[in-house]
Design a protein around this motif. Structure first.
Motif, PDB file in Angstrom:
ATOM      1  N   ALA A   1       0.830  -1.210   0.000  1.00 14.62           N
ATOM      2  CA  ALA A   1       0.000   0.000   0.000  1.00 14.62           C
ATOM      3  C   ALA A   1       0.862   1.255   0.000  1.00 14.62           C
ATOM      4  O   ALA A   1       0.575   2.230  -0.721  1.00 14.62           O
ATOM      5  CB  ALA A   1      -0.935   0.002   1.211  1.00 14.62           C
ATOM      6  N   ARG A   2       1.939   1.234   0.776  1.00  8.88           N
ATOM      7  CA  ARG A   2       2.824   2.392   0.856  1.00  8.88           C
ATOM      8  C   ARG A   2       3.525   2.631  -0.473  1.00  8.88           C
ATOM      9  O   ARG A   2       3.569   3.768  -0.958  1.00  8.88           O
ATOM     10  CB  ARG A   2       3.846   2.178   1.972  1.00  8.88           C
ATOM     11  CG  ARG A   2       4.935   3.218   2.032  1.00  8.88           C
ATOM     12  CD  ARG A   2       5.878   2.928   3.179  1.00  8.88           C
ATOM     13  NE  ARG A   2       7.056   3.757   3.130  1.00  8.88           N
ATOM     14  CZ  ARG A   2       8.049   3.692   4.020  1.00  8.88           C
ATOM     15  NH1 ARG A   2       7.958   2.846   5.044  1.00  8.88           N
ATOM     16  NH2 ARG A   2       9.095   4.477   3.906  1.00  8.88           N
ATOM     17  N   ILE A   3       4.073   1.588  -1.063  1.00  4.92           N
ATOM     18  CA  ILE A   3       4.778   1.738  -2.336  1.00  4.92           C
ATOM     19  C   ILE A   3       3.800   2.143  -3.442  1.00  4.92           C
ATOM     20  O   ILE A   3       4.129   2.978  -4.298  1.00  4.92           O
ATOM     21  CB  ILE A   3       5.503   0.433  -2.707  1.00  4.92           C
ATOM     22  CG1 ILE A   3       6.563   0.103  -1.656  1.00  4.92           C
ATOM     23  CG2 ILE A   3       6.149   0.543  -4.082  1.00  4.92           C
ATOM     24  CD1 ILE A   3       7.637   1.164  -1.509  1.00  4.92           C
TER      25      ILE A   3
ATOM     26  N   SER B   1      20.053   2.576  -6.049  1.00  3.21           N
ATOM     27  CA  SER B   1      19.262   3.808  -6.102  1.00  3.21           C
ATOM     28  C   SER B   1      18.167   3.702  -5.058  1.00  3.21           C
ATOM     29  O   SER B   1      17.822   2.611  -4.600  1.00  3.21           O
ATOM     30  CB  SER B   1      18.666   4.017  -7.498  1.00  3.21           C
ATOM     31  OG  SER B   1      17.802   2.944  -7.838  1.00  3.21           O
ATOM     32  N   VAL B   2      17.618   4.839  -4.666  1.00  2.08           N
ATOM     33  CA  VAL B   2      16.633   4.885  -3.597  1.00  2.08           C
ATOM     34  C   VAL B   2      15.242   4.580  -4.141  1.00  2.08           C
ATOM     35  O   VAL B   2      14.827   5.138  -5.156  1.00  2.08           O
ATOM     36  CB  VAL B   2      16.639   6.259  -2.912  1.00  2.08           C
ATOM     37  CG1 VAL B   2      15.569   6.328  -1.824  1.00  2.08           C
ATOM     38  CG2 VAL B   2      18.003   6.544  -2.319  1.00  2.08           C
ATOM     39  N   ILE B   3      14.527   3.685  -3.478  1.00  2.00           N
ATOM     40  CA  ILE B   3      13.134   3.392  -3.817  1.00  2.00           C
ATOM     41  C   ILE B   3      12.239   4.383  -3.093  1.00  2.00           C
ATOM     42  O   ILE B   3      12.403   4.632  -1.901  1.00  2.00           O
ATOM     43  CB  ILE B   3      12.756   1.952  -3.401  1.00  2.00           C
ATOM     44  CG1 ILE B   3      13.546   0.939  -4.223  1.00  2.00           C
ATOM     45  CG2 ILE B   3      11.260   1.712  -3.553  1.00  2.00           C
ATOM     46  CD1 ILE B   3      13.340  -0.497  -3.782  1.00  2.00           C
ATOM     47  N   GLY B   4      11.302   4.956  -3.828  1.00  2.00           N
ATOM     48  CA  GLY B   4      10.355   5.862  -3.203  1.00  2.00           C
ATOM     49  C   GLY B   4      10.731   7.323  -3.282  1.00  2.00           C
ATOM     50  O   GLY B   4       9.985   8.184  -2.842  1.00  2.00           O
ATOM     51  N   CYS B   5      11.915   7.631  -3.860  1.00  2.00           N
ATOM     52  CA  CYS B   5      12.296   9.033  -4.042  1.00  2.00           C
ATOM     53  C   CYS B   5      11.322   9.673  -5.025  1.00  2.00           C
ATOM     54  O   CYS B   5      11.053   9.120  -6.098  1.00  2.00           O
ATOM     55  CB  CYS B   5      13.728   9.123  -4.570  1.00  2.00           C
ATOM     56  SG  CYS B   5      14.317  10.812  -4.783  1.00  2.00           S
ATOM     57  N   ARG B   6      10.802  10.832  -4.694  1.00  2.00           N
ATOM     58  CA  ARG B   6       9.748  11.433  -5.492  1.00  2.00           C
ATOM     59  C   ARG B   6      10.263  12.195  -6.708  1.00  2.00           C
ATOM     60  O   ARG B   6       9.494  12.828  -7.418  1.00  2.00           O
ATOM     61  CB  ARG B   6       8.893  12.358  -4.625  1.00  2.00           C
ATOM     62  CG  ARG B   6       8.098  11.587  -3.575  1.00  2.00           C
ATOM     63  CD  ARG B   6       7.151  12.492  -2.824  1.00  2.00           C
ATOM     64  NE  ARG B   6       6.381  11.736  -1.841  1.00  2.00           N
ATOM     65  CZ  ARG B   6       5.253  11.098  -2.113  1.00  2.00           C
ATOM     66  NH1 ARG B   6       4.771  11.124  -3.338  1.00  2.00           N
ATOM     67  NH2 ARG B   6       4.605  10.434  -1.173  1.00  2.00           N
TER      68      ARG B   6
ATOM     69  N   ARG C   1      16.958   0.045  -4.136  1.00  2.00           N
ATOM     70  CA  ARG C   1      16.924  -0.828  -5.314  1.00  2.00           C
ATOM     71  C   ARG C   1      18.390  -1.136  -5.654  1.00  2.00           C
ATOM     72  O   ARG C   1      19.213  -0.238  -5.746  1.00  2.00           O
ATOM     73  CB  ARG C   1      16.239  -0.111  -6.485  1.00  2.00           C
ATOM     74  CG  ARG C   1      16.144  -0.908  -7.757  1.00  2.00           C
ATOM     75  CD  ARG C   1      15.442  -0.098  -8.825  1.00  2.00           C
ATOM     76  NE  ARG C   1      14.019   0.084  -8.536  1.00  2.00           N
ATOM     77  CZ  ARG C   1      13.490   1.215  -8.085  1.00  2.00           C
ATOM     78  NH1 ARG C   1      14.254   2.279  -7.846  1.00  2.00           N
ATOM     79  NH2 ARG C   1      12.189   1.299  -7.854  1.00  2.00           N
ATOM     80  N   MET C   2      18.718  -2.409  -5.820  1.00  2.00           N
ATOM     81  CA  MET C   2      20.122  -2.791  -5.944  1.00  2.00           C
ATOM     82  C   MET C   2      20.325  -3.829  -7.022  1.00  2.00           C
ATOM     83  O   MET C   2      19.532  -4.763  -7.163  1.00  2.00           O
ATOM     84  CB  MET C   2      20.630  -3.339  -4.604  1.00  2.00           C
ATOM     85  CG  MET C   2      22.114  -3.659  -4.565  1.00  2.00           C
ATOM     86  SD  MET C   2      22.578  -4.535  -3.040  1.00  2.00           S
ATOM     87  CE  MET C   2      22.610  -6.223  -3.637  1.00  2.00           C
ATOM     88  N   ILE C   3      21.401  -3.654  -7.794  1.00  2.00           N
ATOM     89  CA  ILE C   3      21.883  -4.681  -8.716  1.00  2.00           C
ATOM     90  C   ILE C   3      23.350  -4.909  -8.389  1.00  2.00           C
ATOM     91  O   ILE C   3      24.152  -3.974  -8.423  1.00  2.00           O
ATOM     92  CB  ILE C   3      21.741  -4.250 -10.190  1.00  2.00           C
ATOM     93  CG1 ILE C   3      20.276  -4.053 -10.567  1.00  2.00           C
ATOM     94  CG2 ILE C   3      22.387  -5.286 -11.110  1.00  2.00           C
ATOM     95  CD1 ILE C   3      20.072  -3.493 -11.969  1.00  2.00           C
TER      96      ILE C   3
END
Length: 285
Positions: free
Chosen positions: A184-186, A242-247, A231-233
């Motif tokens: 729900a948050r994502i 990179s950051v998940i959820g950055c607007r 988020r990672m590879i």
């Protein structure tokens, strides 16, 4: 400790500091080998080294000949300053990098572990696909990983299944659990309904299941329930995060490229992140 006087530093080519033998000497804190390295690649006499490091020439001679060992950190600092040792070499020897002395806003960006910053995801993508073509181990943390691996035109899928690879890659993928409270948050952050996001998570698993059946990669897929942050590879030892959820715009948000340059704290942190997330996850494929 102050730096050597102007012009006193022994000039050693940057490429020489990349040689395997000096890396070993730095890790072992073998002062004799380090000073012999300065003689060989800097063309420095023992007298010249003594002037640059502020050590007595007789002591330099004893160190070079292996008759005296160095254990004091202040002496290693003198040697590092006198030889103009780059930060990567200083850190191999256990000394603090000089570039952090001012604590400026760009210091972290110049940290040797942050080997490069790809300013946009498309810019990072070209390097990721290049490394993926030869990577033997690939670890992924995503939300649903559609653009990372699941879709046919995704970032990793093509290079991982291409013909002519020397070996079959071992791929582990961590996806958000479709029943996790974090859905729900994502969903709110990315402008989707929770129901649609949950359905797309299951769709991604179906696509990855089909990929696993092809046998072109050794694929493991896991579901995690905690709210994702990174988020990672990871391609062998190189990490892209990179950051998940950055607007910000997803195409212009920063992707950080990390390599395990000593002391390796940043890379170690992402290693622990993957291991911890995997440890609490359940296997789906």
């Amino acid at each position: 400790m102050s730096a050597p006087a102007s012009g006193a530093t022994v000039e050693i080519p940057a490429w020489a500091w990349e040689r395997t033998e000096i890396h070993e000497a730095l890790r072992e804190r073998d002062a004799g080998a380090i000073l012999r390295f300065a003689q060989q690649y800097g063309g420095a006499s023992q007298s010249r080294i003594a002037t640059a490091t502020g050590l007595l020439q007789g002591r330099v001679n004893e160190i070079v000949r292996g008759r005296r060992s160095v254990v004091r950190i202040d002496v290693f600092e003198r040697i590092a300053l006198g030889l103009g040792m780059p930060d990567a070499a200083r850190m191999l020897m256990g000394l603090a990098p000089l570039r952090f002395s001012g604590h400026g806003p760009r210091d972290l960006l110049e940290h040797p572990q942050v080997a490069a910053i790809a300013r946009t995801k498309p810019e990072a993508g070209s390097e990721i696909t290049s490394l993926a073509a030869t990577a033997e181990t690939v670890d992924v943390i995503g939300v649903r990983a559609l653009g990372m691996l699941a879709l046919g035109d995704s970032l990793l899928r093509g290079p991982l299944i291409r013909e002519g690879r020397d070996s079959i890659a071992h791929v582990r993928v961590l996806l958000l659990h479709p029943d996790s409270p974090a859905v729900a948050r994502i969903a709110e952050e990315i402008g989707e309904t929770p129901r649609f996001l949950a359905a797309s998570l299951r769709f991604s698993e179906d696509l990855l299941g089909e990929m696993a059946e092809l046998g072109t990669v050794r694929l493991e897929v896991y579901r995690y329930r905690t709210p994702p942050v990174w988020r990672m590879i990871r391609l062998d030892a190189t990490v892209f995060a990179s950051v998940i959820g950055c607007r910000s715009d997803a195409r212009t948000s920063l992707v950080y490229r990390l390599t395990p340059t000593p002391p390796g704290c940043l890379s170690y942190g992402f290693d622990r992140l993957f291991a911890a997330t995997l440890g609490d996850a359940e296997r789906a494929i």
